[in-house]
Design a protein around this motif. Structure first.
Motif, short mmCIF file in Angstrom:
data_model
loop_
_atom_site.label_atom_id
_atom_site.label_comp_id
_atom_site.label_asym_id
_atom_site.label_seq_id
_atom_site.Cartn_x
_atom_site.Cartn_y
_atom_site.Cartn_z
N GLU A 46 -9.70 -11.33 -5.54
CA GLU A 46 -8.68 -10.48 -6.17
C GLU A 46 -7.39 -10.48 -5.36
OE1 GLU A 46 -8.40 -5.92 -7.96
OE2 GLU A 46 -9.61 -6.28 -6.17
N ASN A 47 -6.26 -10.43 -6.05
CA ASN A 47 -4.95 -10.23 -5.43
C ASN A 47 -4.50 -8.79 -5.68
OD1 ASN A 47 -4.64 -12.78 -4.41
ND2 ASN A 47 -2.99 -13.41 -5.79
N VAL A 48 -4.41 -8.01 -4.62
CA VAL A 48 -3.94 -6.63 -4.73
C VAL A 48 -2.55 -6.53 -4.10
CG1 VAL A 48 -4.30 -4.25 -3.96
CG2 VAL A 48 -6.25 -5.62 -4.71
N VAL A 49 -1.60 -6.08 -4.88
CA VAL A 49 -0.23 -5.88 -4.40
C VAL A 49 -0.02 -4.41 -4.07
CG1 VAL A 49 2.20 -5.82 -5.11
CG2 VAL A 49 0.83 -7.85 -5.57
N VAL A 50 0.61 -4.14 -2.91
CA VAL A 50 0.93 -2.77 -2.52
C VAL A 50 2.44 -2.62 -2.48
CG1 VAL A 50 0.68 -0.97 -0.78
CG2 VAL A 50 -1.18 -2.62 -1.15
N LEU A 51 2.95 -1.70 -3.30
CA LEU A 51 4.37 -1.38 -3.35
C LEU A 51 4.62 -0.05 -2.63
CD1 LEU A 51 5.06 -2.05 -7.15
CD2 LEU A 51 5.60 -3.59 -5.26
N GLY A 52 5.81 0.11 -2.09
CA GLY A 52 6.16 1.37 -1.45
C GLY A 52 7.44 1.22 -0.67
N LYS A 53 8.13 2.31 -0.49
CA LYS A 53 9.36 2.28 0.30
C LYS A 53 9.04 1.99 1.76
CE LYS A 53 11.64 5.63 -2.73
NZ LYS A 53 12.24 6.98 -2.83
N GLY A 55 8.43 2.31 5.64
CA GLY A 55 7.94 3.41 6.46
C GLY A 55 6.83 4.23 5.84
N GLN A 56 6.23 3.72 4.75
CA GLN A 56 5.19 4.49 4.06
C GLN A 56 3.78 4.17 4.56
OE1 GLN A 56 5.95 6.98 1.89
NE2 GLN A 56 8.03 6.50 2.54
N GLY A 57 3.63 3.13 5.41
CA GLY A 57 2.31 2.83 5.95
C GLY A 57 1.66 1.59 5.38
N LYS A 58 2.41 0.82 4.61
CA LYS A 58 1.82 -0.37 3.97
C LYS A 58 1.36 -1.38 5.03
CE LYS A 58 5.53 -1.41 1.68
NZ LYS A 58 6.39 -0.43 2.40
N LEU A 228 -0.99 -1.24 -6.38
CA LEU A 228 -1.05 0.14 -5.89
C LEU A 228 0.33 0.53 -5.39
CD1 LEU A 228 -3.98 -1.29 -5.01
CD2 LEU A 228 -4.38 1.04 -4.22
N ILE A 229 0.70 1.77 -5.62
CA ILE A 229 1.98 2.28 -5.12
C ILE A 229 1.69 3.33 -4.05
CG2 ILE A 229 4.11 3.50 -5.69
CD1 ILE A 229 3.92 2.32 -8.49
N MET A 230 2.30 3.13 -2.88
CA MET A 230 2.09 4.04 -1.75
C MET A 230 3.32 4.92 -1.56
SD MET A 230 1.15 3.11 2.22
CE MET A 230 -0.62 3.09 2.02
N ASP A 231 3.07 6.18 -1.31
CA ASP A 231 4.15 7.12 -1.01
C ASP A 231 3.63 8.20 -0.08
OD1 ASP A 231 6.96 8.12 -1.65
OD2 ASP A 231 5.76 9.88 -2.18
N ASN A 232 4.38 8.43 0.98
CA ASN A 232 4.04 9.49 1.93
C ASN A 232 2.61 9.36 2.46
OD1 ASN A 232 4.72 11.75 3.46
ND2 ASN A 232 3.98 13.19 1.89
N ILE A 251 7.53 8.34 -9.29
CA ILE A 251 7.76 7.33 -8.25
C ILE A 251 7.52 5.94 -8.81
CG2 ILE A 251 6.97 6.47 -6.00
CD1 ILE A 251 6.30 9.40 -5.31
N ALA A 252 6.49 5.78 -9.62
CA ALA A 252 6.24 4.50 -10.26
C ALA A 252 7.40 4.10 -11.16
CB ALA A 252 4.94 4.56 -11.07
N LYS A 253 7.96 5.06 -11.86
CA LYS A 253 9.09 4.78 -12.73
C LYS A 253 10.27 4.20 -11.96
CE LYS A 253 8.34 8.28 -16.33
NZ LYS A 253 8.89 9.52 -16.94
#
Length: 260
Positions: A46-53, A55-58, A228-232, A251-253
């Motif tokens: 599987e290819n899992v993509v992690v999005l996030g601003k 400094g969010q911990g990605k 997946l979208i990461m925040d805080n 946030i996803a929007k």
């Protein structure tokens, strides 16, 4: 677009086997809680993509997966083994099964492309048969389309070419898992798309399992089976690229607002 179509067809395969399992992962730096309660399963292939601003911990998450950082709490199992319990030798063995592509490509500036590619074979895998080494080098260079660059120095390569060679050097030990940290950062849109399609092709060729950290929405669209979208310090949304385009999460929007 053909590669994207093939990726979506492959994703219909119902057989699943989680080879990365993270539960309750926590990590702080000083008073800042970077990872608060991370739970994630990644299936084989599987290819899992992690999005996030920023400094969010990605990146912290994938550094914990390979034991570069020690979490403050939680569990990380890779191939069924608990990473947080591993000693140095066990971590070295694990890292031989995991490819880690840094943002810069991390090539040795004083070595030719050939020498950069030979380095993990001779130093990590302890290979001595030069014929076998040459075959491996040629195979990965063919895979990234840069056979003619074998005797060039990194300084002679464009940013996109360095990314390709960095990917080739990571793949040359034939890892089962690939971790990509912003693989298209600093590249023009055309080269970024080429790298994204290359990541997808390498997944198919080597049957790798990947976590891809990116801000590049086109990269996410091309490479992802799941996003997946990461925040805080937490995952706040999950789904396919297409399903998250319709998400009502604010946030996803923000990430998908300019995607047609």
């Amino acid at each position: 677009m053909e590669a994207v179509k093939e990726k979506k067809e492959a994703s219909k395969n119902p057989k699943k086997e989680a080879i990365i399992v993270i539960k309750g992962l926590k990590k702080s730096f000083g008073k800042k809680d970077v990872l608060k309660d991370i739970n994630l399963e990644v299936d084989r292939g599987e290819n899992v993509v992690v999005l996030g601003k920023s400094g969010q911990g990605k990146s912290v998450t994938i550094e914990c997966i390979v034991g570069l950082l020690i979490p403050d709490g939680g569990s990380i199992k890779v191939f069924g083994d608990e990473v947080t319990d591993m000693n140095d030798n066990q971590l070295k063995e694990l890292r031989m099964k995991i490819g880690f592509l840094f943002q810069s490509g991390a090539l040795f500036d004083s070595m030719t492309v050939r020498e950069n590619l030979e380095f993990p074979l001779t130093r990590v895998l302890k290979m001595k048969d030069q014929h076998e080494i040459d075959e491996r080098v040629n195979e990965v260079l063919e895979g990234v389309g840069l056979v003619d660059a074998v005797d060039k120095m990194p300084s002679d390569l464009s940013g996109g070419m360095r990314k390709r060679i960095g990917l080739a050097r990571t793949l040359i030990i034939k890892p089962e898992i690939m971790l990509y940290d912003e693989p298209t950062t600093g590249l023009d849109p055309i080269t970024s798309r080429e790298i994204s399609e290359l990541i997808l092709n390498m997944q198919k060729k080597y049957k790798t399992t990947s976590i891809i950290i990116t801000h590049d929405m086109e990269c996410a669209r091309i490479t992802s089976d799941r996003v997946l979208i990461m925040d805080n310090g937490e995952y706040i949304a999950e789904g396919t690229f297409e399903s998250l385009q319709k998400s009502k999460n604010e946030i996803a929007k923000e990430f998908f607002k300019d995607i047609s």
